[in-house]
Structures are given as structure tokens and as C-alpha cells.
Design an enzyme around this catalytic site. Structure first.
Site, PDB file in Angstrom:
ATOM      1  N   ASP A 109       0.829  -1.195   0.000  1.00 20.04           N
ATOM      2  CA  ASP A 109       0.000   0.000   0.000  1.00 20.04           C
ATOM      3  C   ASP A 109       0.872   1.258   0.000  1.00 20.04           C
ATOM      4  O   ASP A 109       2.106   1.151   0.055  1.00 20.04           O
ATOM      5  CB  ASP A 109      -0.926  -0.055   1.240  1.00 20.04           C
ATOM      6  CG  ASP A 109      -2.273   0.584   0.978  1.00 20.04           C
ATOM      7  OD1 ASP A 109      -2.354   1.420   0.056  1.00 20.04           O
ATOM      8  OD2 ASP A 109      -3.241   0.271   1.698  1.00 20.04           O
ATOM      9  N   ASP A 139     -10.850   3.153  -3.038  1.00 18.83           N
ATOM     10  CA  ASP A 139     -11.283   1.931  -2.353  1.00 18.83           C
ATOM     11  C   ASP A 139     -12.752   1.649  -2.645  1.00 18.83           C
ATOM     12  O   ASP A 139     -13.587   2.565  -2.593  1.00 18.83           O
ATOM     13  CB  ASP A 139     -11.168   2.102  -0.832  1.00 18.83           C
ATOM     14  CG  ASP A 139      -9.735   2.044  -0.362  1.00 18.83           C
ATOM     15  OD1 ASP A 139      -8.814   2.018  -1.196  1.00 18.83           O
ATOM     16  OD2 ASP A 139      -9.540   2.043   0.869  1.00 18.83           O
TER      17      ASP A 139
HETATM   18  C1  GLA Z   1      -6.085   1.404   1.879  1.00 21.93           C
HETATM   19  C2  GLA Z   1      -6.289   0.353   0.792  1.00 21.93           C
HETATM   20  C3  GLA Z   1      -7.343  -0.641   1.215  1.00 21.93           C
HETATM   21  C4  GLA Z   1      -6.923  -1.311   2.514  1.00 21.93           C
HETATM   22  C5  GLA Z   1      -6.666  -0.253   3.579  1.00 21.93           C
HETATM   23  C6  GLA Z   1      -6.070  -0.838   4.847  1.00 21.93           C
HETATM   24  O1  GLA Z   1      -7.199   2.199   2.035  1.00 21.93           O
HETATM   25  O2  GLA Z   1      -6.634   0.953  -0.430  1.00 21.93           O
HETATM   26  O3  GLA Z   1      -7.535  -1.610   0.214  1.00 21.93           O
HETATM   27  O4  GLA Z   1      -5.773  -2.069   2.289  1.00 21.93           O
HETATM   28  O5  GLA Z   1      -5.775   0.765   3.106  1.00 21.93           O
HETATM   29  O6  GLA Z   1      -5.814   0.111   5.806  1.00 21.93           O
END
Ligand code: GLA
Length: 407
Positions: free
Chosen positions: A158, A219
Site C-alpha cells: 500500500d 477503495d
Molecule cells: C487502503 C487500501 C485498502 C486497505 C486499507 C487498509 O485504504 O486501499 O484496500 O488495504 O488501506 O488500511
């Protein structure tokens, strides 16, 4: 002079080391906890649903035992919130000792013993999005080695708590570090999602060389609006996104939210159909212990999976947008096609969409095609190129067709 120029060129080539792992020739399939289980760490009050080895083992049992594995769903991956708040004395990441008392190596062994693959999550920055220790540039190699020792098969990296310049150094660095471990570890890069997902800030050629898949947009949330927003973004920017994808390098529109709380049955079919058309990873993020039969019926549909896993690995395209209908088309092996007709009206009854194969620009087999309605599991018949084909599509619903040439 010439030899100097050659030297510089060779030097540059040596810097761009590819993620040479030969993995994910078709989009990955499996289970991921984030949408459904988030950062629930309260194992005292919620032992069945907190992020813990118990949850991961339970999902591995379901994936192996309930018919998923044999259909190709093979990755069990952790997301955020698995780590202890501090690295160990040697500066290595460690699992939270209360929630993962057996440690990550033992958990990976368990997942492997079920014939599955094990994925883990980290963040190229000072902390993960949920505030756990991140992989800063100085520990990229250490973390790659730790993951390899644990038996990790995929890393989602990430990009919270970091910046563009650090990412530009860190993602290629992690790719090289994983290569160097000698263990084939697929790399999922969230890098483009933090740079708006589009050039010039995102270099998809480079991504295709260093990552096996990447998130490029927001997301997913457990709602129709979120799902449809992602579909629209992929349609709007397909000229950039579609060529970026292919065997070993996939666009990732995010997890499947089928069997969570937000989608109707018809909307769930939309996600499954579009993710198949888009050659997207199939990471289910639901509670496999109580998944509904309806949802299972969608996600375990063999023809749906066949389309998603097509070996040509060509991402489908939006070919028409008309009166709240969208037509998506994906070419498959041996002259076969998948077509999705999406009705994005939110009100009213099912609406009919009429077309012909010729209008869809599907004419290489002049005799015609056999057509199947994939999610209804119906054979619709053999169609000549100019026969009228009518799809009756529910509101916020889809009809997914599979076309098999008669030639
Ligand atoms: C980000 C990512 C998500 C998830 C969260 C975890 O928002 O895009 O898919 O992994 O972090 O904290």
C-alpha cells in the site's frame, strides 16, 4: 565515445530490473478480509470476526472445503492490521502476538497445507493506512526477506504515509528485493491509486514491469454507488487502462463485495460480470462462513470464471453507452467473446436491449455464434450475424453473454 554511450545504456538497463516471477498469467482469485472485516482487532469481544489467525484459518478451511479452491480461488491474503505495533529487536516486522500467537510462518504453513497460497500486506511508508509499522525505504530488503522466510506468496504493498518521490524509488526497490529472495512472490502495488491512476503521473509501462497487479482507483465501499463509480472510471479511462493490462500485469478495480451488506442480488451480478469482462482479480471479501447460496451461485459459476481466467488476458472494453445501457465486450480464446449489457437505471422494471452480432462488431465467424446467458445458466440458441438479440436487463443489473463461434 560510442563505448561510453553503450556503457551508460547498459547501466540504465541494469537499473530497471523486472519482476521476473512468471506469476499470475491469469488474474488472481481468492479471499481478502478488508471490506468485510476491516481493522477489527477486538478479539475479546468479537473473537469470530477480528483480524487473527483464527479468522484466516477459518477462511482457508472454507476456501479449501466449500468448492472454491478447485475453481481457482487459491489466495488467502491478509490486509492491514495484522502486525504488532513495534518491529522486533532486529528491526523485523512481527505479527501481533495476541491475535497471531502461532506466528506468520506457522499460519502460512497452515494455508499451504490446504493447497492454498498465502498473501500479506504492507505499506511503503512510515505507517500502514491504519497506523501499523510501514516498510520505509531502509527496510525494503529486510521485509522482502522476512516475507520470503515466512512463505508468503503475494504482497499487497500500500502507499499511505509516504510521498510520490519515495514511492517512485520504493516500488521498484521492493520488486527487485522480492526477486532477489528467490521465492516467487506476486506483487500488488497500490502506487497508481495514490497518483490519480493516470499518466503522466502514472507510468503503466513501468508498472507492468515491476508489479503483477495494481490498484488504480478509490477503495471500493459496500454500496452500488461505489461499485458503479469504479465501473464508470474504468470505462472513461479505458484507452489508458485497457492496454496496461495483460498476463502477469493486471488492473485491480478492488475486492468483490458480493455477499456483503450493500448490493442487491442483481447488483452483485453486475460486479461479477464486469470484473470478468475487465480481467480483474477475483478477491472475495465476504464472510465465507455464512455466504448465501445465491452469492455462491454467482461466484462459483464456472462459465463466469472461465471468462475471467481467459488465457489471452485481454481486458474488455466499453463499446457502447446509450440510454442508460452500457455494452462491454471482451475477446476470448478461439474466437469466443463475452458481452455484458448493463442497465444502470435505478428505477422501474427490466428494460429490453436489442442488438445484433454485426452491430456488436462480432462477425469473424460468418455462420454465427451459439449464445449463453452466463449468470442465468441458459442456452439462448444459435444466432446468425443479423439475427436480433434481445437482452432483458433488470435495473442496476446485467446480462452476461458468452458467445461461441459456429465456425
Ligand atoms: C487502503 C487500501 C485498502 C486497505 C486499507 C487498509 O485504504 O486501499 O484496500 O488495504 O488501506 O488500511
Amino acid at each position: 565515445m560510442l563505448s561510453f554511450a553503450l556503457g551508460v545504456l547498459l547501466g540504465l538497463a541494469a537499473c530497471v530490473s523486472l519482476l521476473d516471477n512468471g506469476l499470475l498469467r491469469t488474474p488472481p482469485m481468492g479471499w481478502e478480509p478488508w471490506v468485510r472485516f476491516k481493522c477489527n482487532t477486538d478479539c475479546k469481544r468479537d473473537p469470530e470476526n477480528c483480524i487473527s489467525e483464527h479468522l484466516i484459518k477459518a477462511m482457508a478451511d472454507r476456501l479449501a472445503g466449500d468448492g472454491w479452491k478447485k475453481l481457482g480461488y487459491e489466495y488467502i491474503t491478509l490486509d492491514d492490521c495484522w502486525a504488532a505495533r513495534k518491529r522486533d529487536v532486529e528491526g523485523r516486522l512481527q505479527a501481533d502476538p495476541q491475535r497471531f500467537p502461532s506466528g506468520m510462518k506457522t499460519l502460512a504453513d497452515y494455508v499451504h497445507s490446504k493447497g492454498l497460497k498465502f498473501g500479506i500486506y504492507s505499506d511503503l511508508g512510515n505507517a500502514t493506512c491504519a497506523g501499523y509499522p510501514g516498510t520505509t525505504l531502509d527496510v525494503v530488503e529486510t521485509d522482502a526477506e522476512t516475507f520470503a522466510e515466512w512463505g508468503v506468496d503475494m504482497l499487497k504493498l500500500d502507499g499511505c504515509h509516504s510521498n510520490s518521490s519515495l514511492k517512485a524509488i520504493g516500488y521498484p526497490k521492493m520488486s527487485r528485493a522480492l526477486n532477489r529472495t528467490g521465492r516467487p512472490i506476486a506483487l500488488s502495488c497500490s502506487w497508481p491509486a495514490y497518483e490519480g491512476g493516470l499518466p503522466p503521473k502514472v507510468n503503466y509501462t513501468l508498472l507492468g514491469q515491476i508489479c503483477n497487479l495494481w490498484r488504480n482507483y478509490a477503495d471500493i465501499e459496500d454500496t452500488w454507488d461505489s461499485l458503479f463509480g469504479i465501473i464508470e472510471w474504468y470505462g472513461d479511462h479505458q484507452d489508458i487502462l485497457q492496454p496496461a493490462s495483460g498476463p502477469g500485469r493486471w488492473n485491480d478495480p478492488d475486492m468483490l463485495i458480493v455477499s456483503d451488506f450493500g448490493l442487491s442480488h442483481e447488483q452483485s451480478k453486475v460486479q461479477a460480470a464486469l470484473w470478468a469482462i475487465l480481467a480483474a482479480p477475483f478477491f472475495i471479501s465476504c464472510n465465507l462462513r455464512n455466504i448465501s447460496e445465491e452469492a455462491k451461485d454467482i461466484l462459483q459459476n464456472p462459465l463466469l470464471i472461465y471468462i475471467n481466467q481467459d488465457l489471452r488476458g485481454i481486458q474488455g472494453r466499453l463499446v457502447a453507452r446509450k440510454q442508460n445501457f452500457e455494452v462491454w465486450k471482451r475477446p476470448l480464446v478461439n474466437g469466443q467473446y463475452a458481452i455484458a449489457v448493463l442497465n444502470n437505471c435505478t428505477d422501474g422494471a427490466p428494460r429490453s436491449f436489442a442488438t445484433t452480432l454485426r452491430l456488436l462488431d462480432i462477425s469473424s465467424c460468418r455462420v454465427g455464434y451459439k449464445i449463453y446467458s452466463v449468470l442465468d445458466k441458459l442456452f439462448l440458441g444459435a444466432y446468425a450475424l443479423s439475427d436480433t438479440l434481445i437482452a432483458k436487463v433488470p435495473p442496476t443489473g446485467v446480462v452476461l453473454l458468452f458467445l461461441y463461434p459456429l465456425c
